[in-house]
Design a protein around this motif. Structure first.
Motif, PDB file in Angstrom:
ATOM      1  N   ASN A 154      37.688  44.464  36.135  1.00 40.12           N
ATOM      2  CA  ASN A 154      38.979  44.346  36.802  1.00 40.12           C
ATOM      3  C   ASN A 154      40.071  45.065  36.018  1.00 40.12           C
ATOM      4  O   ASN A 154      40.911  45.765  36.601  1.00 40.12           O
ATOM      5  CB  ASN A 154      39.329  42.868  36.977  1.00 40.12           C
TER       6      ASN A 154
ATOM      7  N   ARG B 228      33.378  32.332  43.161  1.00 39.83           N
ATOM      8  CA  ARG B 228      34.534  33.005  42.583  1.00 39.83           C
ATOM      9  C   ARG B 228      35.104  32.176  41.437  1.00 39.83           C
ATOM     10  O   ARG B 228      34.956  30.945  41.402  1.00 39.83           O
ATOM     11  CB  ARG B 228      35.609  33.257  43.636  1.00 39.83           C
TER      12      ARG B 228
ATOM     13  N   VAL C  59      44.327  35.469  39.463  1.00 41.53           N
ATOM     14  CA  VAL C  59      43.437  36.515  39.967  1.00 41.53           C
ATOM     15  C   VAL C  59      42.079  35.863  40.212  1.00 41.53           C
ATOM     16  O   VAL C  59      41.485  35.288  39.303  1.00 41.53           O
ATOM     17  CB  VAL C  59      43.279  37.675  38.960  1.00 41.53           C
TER      18      VAL C  59
ATOM     19  N   LEU D 146      38.322  36.282  40.684  1.00 39.25           N
ATOM     20  CA  LEU D 146      37.246  37.239  40.435  1.00 39.25           C
ATOM     21  C   LEU D 146      35.985  36.782  41.174  1.00 39.25           C
ATOM     22  O   LEU D 146      35.723  35.580  41.294  1.00 39.25           O
ATOM     23  CB  LEU D 146      36.964  37.340  38.938  1.00 39.25           C
ATOM     24  N   GLU D 147      35.194  37.735  41.613  1.00 39.32           N
ATOM     25  CA  GLU D 147      33.988  37.416  42.380  1.00 39.32           C
ATOM     26  C   GLU D 147      32.759  38.054  41.750  1.00 39.32           C
ATOM     27  O   GLU D 147      32.339  39.152  42.119  1.00 39.32           O
ATOM     28  CB  GLU D 147      34.159  37.891  43.827  1.00 39.32           C
TER      29      GLU D 147
ATOM     30  N   VAL E 202      32.876  41.053  35.077  1.00 39.09           N
ATOM     31  CA  VAL E 202      33.800  41.274  36.191  1.00 39.09           C
ATOM     32  C   VAL E 202      35.241  41.326  35.696  1.00 39.09           C
ATOM     33  O   VAL E 202      36.052  42.110  36.198  1.00 39.09           O
ATOM     34  CB  VAL E 202      33.625  40.169  37.252  1.00 39.09           C
ATOM     35  N   ALA E 203      35.583  40.503  34.704  1.00 37.95           N
ATOM     36  CA  ALA E 203      36.938  40.526  34.148  1.00 37.95           C
ATOM     37  C   ALA E 203      37.227  41.868  33.484  1.00 37.95           C
ATOM     38  O   ALA E 203      38.305  42.454  33.670  1.00 37.95           O
ATOM     39  CB  ALA E 203      37.106  39.391  33.144  1.00 37.95           C
TER      40      ALA E 203
ATOM     41  N   MET F 216      43.984  39.011  30.144  1.00 34.07           N
ATOM     42  CA  MET F 216      43.367  38.229  31.206  1.00 34.07           C
ATOM     43  C   MET F 216      42.585  37.094  30.562  1.00 34.07           C
ATOM     44  O   MET F 216      41.703  37.334  29.724  1.00 34.07           O
ATOM     45  CB  MET F 216      42.439  39.095  32.055  1.00 34.07           C
TER      46      MET F 216
ATOM     47  N   ASP G 213      39.611  48.824  36.275  1.00 30.83           N
ATOM     48  CA  ASP G 213      40.086  49.281  37.574  1.00 30.83           C
ATOM     49  C   ASP G 213      41.610  49.357  37.630  1.00 30.83           C
ATOM     50  O   ASP G 213      42.172  50.132  38.420  1.00 30.83           O
ATOM     51  CB  ASP G 213      39.583  48.357  38.685  1.00 30.83           C
ATOM     52  N   ARG G 214      42.272  48.570  36.808  1.00 27.77           N
ATOM     53  CA  ARG G 214      43.737  48.619  36.757  1.00 27.77           C
ATOM     54  C   ARG G 214      44.239  49.804  35.934  1.00 27.77           C
ATOM     55  O   ARG G 214      45.446  50.019  35.832  1.00 27.77           O
ATOM     56  CB  ARG G 214      44.289  47.315  36.164  1.00 27.77           C
TER      57      ARG G 214
END
Length: 302
Positions: A174, A61, A52, A54-55, A170-171, A108, A177-178
């Motif tokens: 993510n 990234r 994955v 990430l940005e 950001v992790a 993650m 968001d899942r």
């Protein structure tokens, strides 16, 4: 061998050595600002289904490896920041991904690039001056290497710490968001200091913070009490080797037992520590034991 030929060979060797030394010096200087990458492209190619990208805002990234829970519904999600210099696939962090997923947790993992070269040198120098072995007549800066003369170390440190915090944020985002409501964040070794900093931010999407065999620098060790006092209801677990010493000597440095005593004196009740039979520093083969302890604790906090 003629003297003329011998002289030619020696001259050629001198030139080659000079080129090598010059190149090494240039490479050292580049390390001040250019990251190692931690073989991210190769890792993404090896594990395409788990990769994955990430940005983080205003940053390059970064690669993360994601493993969904083996059984549904998921118990929650976990971000694991690898020890300094290790990738998302290596060390204990990489080894924890599958056993935690089998235990019902989405995982993650992130790699942690080492600090810029100049910052590493400044940290070593600071540690040397604060040690009892430092000579009283040494002048600060007397052994500062040339490469640091024109570098703002404080700015480098701030940029580095900010970059890591952005990656963690950001992790976590993510995973939220899942659809994962419970997201815990763990750091291995030197990564524990970066994870500990998140406590003071009182992030509502972080349910727990875990330090695995933490290695705190002097400044981070001194700031832990303040960070945890602002953690709100975020629980903190320290998993350490059962071989860890009961006490440590040195300004600002404390053992797990000493940390626990200090937190209790300050009324910090949401901290817990648990010794585990593992190597120090921990190795990938310790992942099953750490995963069992980690999974049980996380389940108890829900």
């Amino acid at each position: 061998m003629s003297k003329w030929f011998e002289s030619l060979v020696i001259s050629s060797l001198i030139i080659l050595v000079g080129v090598y030394v010059t190149g090494a010096s240039a490479a050292d200087r580049e390390r001040m600002m250019i990251s190692s990458g931690l073989d991210s492209d190769a890792i993404a190619t090896k594990w395409p289904d788990a990769a994955v990208w990430l940005e983080p805002p205003e940053e390059e990234r970064i690669l993360a490896l994601f493993a969904p829970e083996s059984d549904t519904p998921a118990k929650g999600a976990l971000v694991i920041l690898a020890d300094e210099g290790q990738s998302a696939a290596s060390g204990l962090a990489g080894a924890l991904r599958q056993p935690m997923a089998r235990a019902g947790w989405a995982v993650m993992t992130l790699g942690l690039e080492p600090p810029p070269y100049a910052l590493e040198q400044a940290q070593r120098q600071q540690a040397a001056y604060s040690s009892e072995e430092s000579l009283e007549d040494d002048e600060p800066g007397s052994v500062m290497i040339d490469v640091m003369d024109s570098v703002d170390v404080e700015e480098l440190e701030d940029q580095y710490l900010t970059r890591v915090q952005k990656a963690l944020a950001v992790a976590v985002g993510n995973l939220v968001d899942r659809g994962y409501e419970q997201v815990a964040v763990a750091g291995v070794g030197k990564a524990a200091g970066h994870v500990a900093r998140m406590a003071s931010a009182e992030r509502g999407d972080v349910s727990a913070i875990i330090w695995i065999a933490p290695v705190f620098g002097r400044s981070d060790s001194a700031a832990l009490t303040d960070w945890l006092s602002r953690a709100g209801q975020t629980r903190v677990l320290e998993i350490h080797s059962s071989r860890a010493p009961a006490t440590m000597e040195g300004a600002g440095l404390r053992s797990p037992k000493q940390r626990e005593a200090g937190f209790r004196r300050e009324g910090i009740a949401l901290y817990a520590r648990q010794p585990v039979a593992m190597a120090e520093p921990p190795e990938p083969r310790d992942a099953p034991a750490v995963a069992n302890r980690l999974s049980a604790w996380l389940a108890s906090t829900q």
